[in-house]
Design a protein around this motif. Structure first.
Motif, PDB file in Angstrom:
ATOM      1  N   LEU A   1       0.832  -1.198   0.000  1.00 25.30           N
ATOM      2  CA  LEU A   1       0.000   0.000   0.000  1.00 25.30           C
ATOM      3  C   LEU A   1       0.870   1.254   0.000  1.00 25.30           C
ATOM      4  O   LEU A   1       0.555   2.248  -0.664  1.00 25.30           O
TER       5      LEU A   1
ATOM      6  N   ILE B   1      -3.668   6.550  -9.047  1.00 27.52           N
ATOM      7  CA  ILE B   1      -4.282   5.670  -8.065  1.00 27.52           C
ATOM      8  C   ILE B   1      -5.793   5.686  -8.289  1.00 27.52           C
ATOM      9  O   ILE B   1      -6.418   6.738  -8.309  1.00 27.52           O
TER      10      ILE B   1
ATOM     11  N   GLY C   1      -7.892   2.035  -4.958  1.00 27.33           N
ATOM     12  CA  GLY C   1      -6.582   2.160  -4.338  1.00 27.33           C
ATOM     13  C   GLY C   1      -6.576   3.167  -3.201  1.00 27.33           C
ATOM     14  O   GLY C   1      -5.957   2.948  -2.155  1.00 27.33           O
TER      15      GLY C   1
ATOM     16  N   ALA D   1      -8.192  -4.295  -6.526  1.00 25.57           N
ATOM     17  CA  ALA D   1      -7.791  -3.240  -7.464  1.00 25.57           C
ATOM     18  C   ALA D   1      -6.772  -3.759  -8.466  1.00 25.57           C
ATOM     19  O   ALA D   1      -6.819  -3.412  -9.650  1.00 25.57           O
TER      20      ALA D   1
ATOM     21  N   MET E   1       2.145   1.825  -3.444  1.00 19.12           N
ATOM     22  CA  MET E   1       1.148   2.468  -4.281  1.00 19.12           C
ATOM     23  C   MET E   1       1.189   3.986  -4.097  1.00 19.12           C
ATOM     24  O   MET E   1       1.173   4.754  -5.070  1.00 19.12           O
TER      25      MET E   1
ATOM     26  N   PHE F   1      -6.774  -3.739  -2.016  1.00 18.43           N
ATOM     27  CA  PHE F   1      -5.611  -3.595  -2.900  1.00 18.43           C
ATOM     28  C   PHE F   1      -5.569  -4.733  -3.919  1.00 18.43           C
ATOM     29  O   PHE F   1      -5.331  -4.515  -5.111  1.00 18.43           O
TER      30      PHE F   1
ATOM     31  N   GLU G   1       6.273  -4.090  -6.281  1.00 18.03           N
ATOM     32  CA  GLU G   1       4.889  -4.191  -5.882  1.00 18.03           C
ATOM     33  C   GLU G   1       4.647  -5.371  -4.958  1.00 18.03           C
ATOM     34  O   GLU G   1       3.584  -5.488  -4.358  1.00 18.03           O
TER      35      GLU G   1
END
Length: 320
Positions: A116, A130, A134, A289, A119, A286, A317
């Motif tokens: 997170l 985003i 997100g 998404a 992101m 998350f 990621e």
């Protein structure tokens, strides 16, 4: 996206699960080293000293010695590698101290937060967009951190330090044109000198544990492969597996770490449970998404090779 053979898909899934499982159970290895008498700094010293041998062997296997030499001749590249080395050293040391001092749940929280935070960093530093989903995930995680602070009576600094150092490490490595395996070798190479010096120093003072018993020696020797092997598995799997699948798998490691912390009797009251509930909700959002983003995009993957550079980008990621 090119479709991999079914057998290749299964192998990639097995490799992905294996790497995150190793990262999940790694606290038990560090705790075994601790019971053998080694403190966090001795563990780190052996981790870097033995890992450089394993990472060097990997570089030879994938024939990237030329890339390593090119990086060594570039002060700019080595400057960035030195920075990433500092960040990963702080991250590794913090993690070992945490899991060996009854803070395993804090370590788990840190790696739930990492994707997170990645992101958010992507949006801030690289102007990545985003989605609303997100933003919801980040907001849920933020609520979880606040509740965790209230439950602990202070900021969860261990969790935040683990998440921020690994996120910053990913940002630095994203800017350096060095493959995953070559970069890992260079980082271990920079750490191996101080690590070996520390091992020799404590041995001269009669405080080292390597060679004192079979158990201590074998556990400390294991520090090399447990550092390098999961990185190899991750890079190989990430190169062949849909990013959405890796997005789900990345939460396997902190979940295993969480179970270890709870099973070892670490404090886990109602408020702390609620805080983790927010973090888990953010992780689920998350993952949703990531799946939606993948369905909306068309990804064309080049032919798979052993530990190619695209795996490096995906590691940003996937967290630890």
């Amino acid at each position: 996206m090119t479709t991999a053979p079914a057998g290749e898909d299964r192998k990639a899934l097995i490799a992905g699960v294996a790497c995150y499982a190793i990262w999940g159970f790694i606290p038990l290895v560090f705790q075994a080293m601790d019971r053998a008498g080694a403190d966090a700094f001795e563990i780190m010293a052996h981790r870097t000293a033995w890992a450089v041998l394993w990472a060097g062997a990997l570089v030879l296997v994938v024939r990237q010695g030329g890339q390593v030499m090119q990086a060594l001749r570039s002060p700019r590249v080595m400057g960035w590698i030195a920075l990433s080395t500092t960040l990963i050293a702080v991250n590794w040391t913090t993690y070992v101290i945490a899991v060996n001092n009854g803070r395993t749940l804090d370590a788990s929280l840190g790696y739930y937060l990492n994707p997170l935070l990645n992101m958010a960093a992507g949006a801030w530093l690289f102007r990545e967009k985003i989605s609303r989903t997100g933003l919801v995930a980040i907001a849920l995680a933020g609520c979880g951190v606040v509740l965790q602070a209230v439950a602990l009576g202070h900021l969860p600094w261990v969790s935040l330090l683990l998440a921020t150092t690994f996120c910053a490490y990913g940002v630095i490595r994203k800017r350096v044109a060095v493959d995953a395996q070559s970069g890992l070798f260079l980082e271990c190479l920079l750490l191996a000198g101080p690590g070996l010096a520390w091992v020799l120093w404590i041995a001269s003072q009669g405080q080292g544990h390597f060679g004192q018993s079979t158990a201590a020696t074998l556990w400390l020797l294991a520090a090399g492969p447990i550092t390098v092997v999961p990185m190899v598995l991750f890079a190989w799997a990430a190169r062949r597996m849909p990013l959405s699948t890796m997005g789900f798998l990345q939460f396997l490691a902190p979940t295993i770490v969480f179970v270890i912390g709870v099973s070892q009797g670490e404090p886990f009251g109602l408020l702390r449970a609620i805080s983790f509930g927010f973090i888990w909700a953010g992780a689920v959002v998350f993952a949703i998404a990531a799946v939606r983003s993948r369905r909306r995009s068309v990804v064309v993957a080049p032919e798979p090779g052993l530990l190619d550079d695209p795996a490096e980008d995906r590691s940003r990621e996937a967290g630890r």
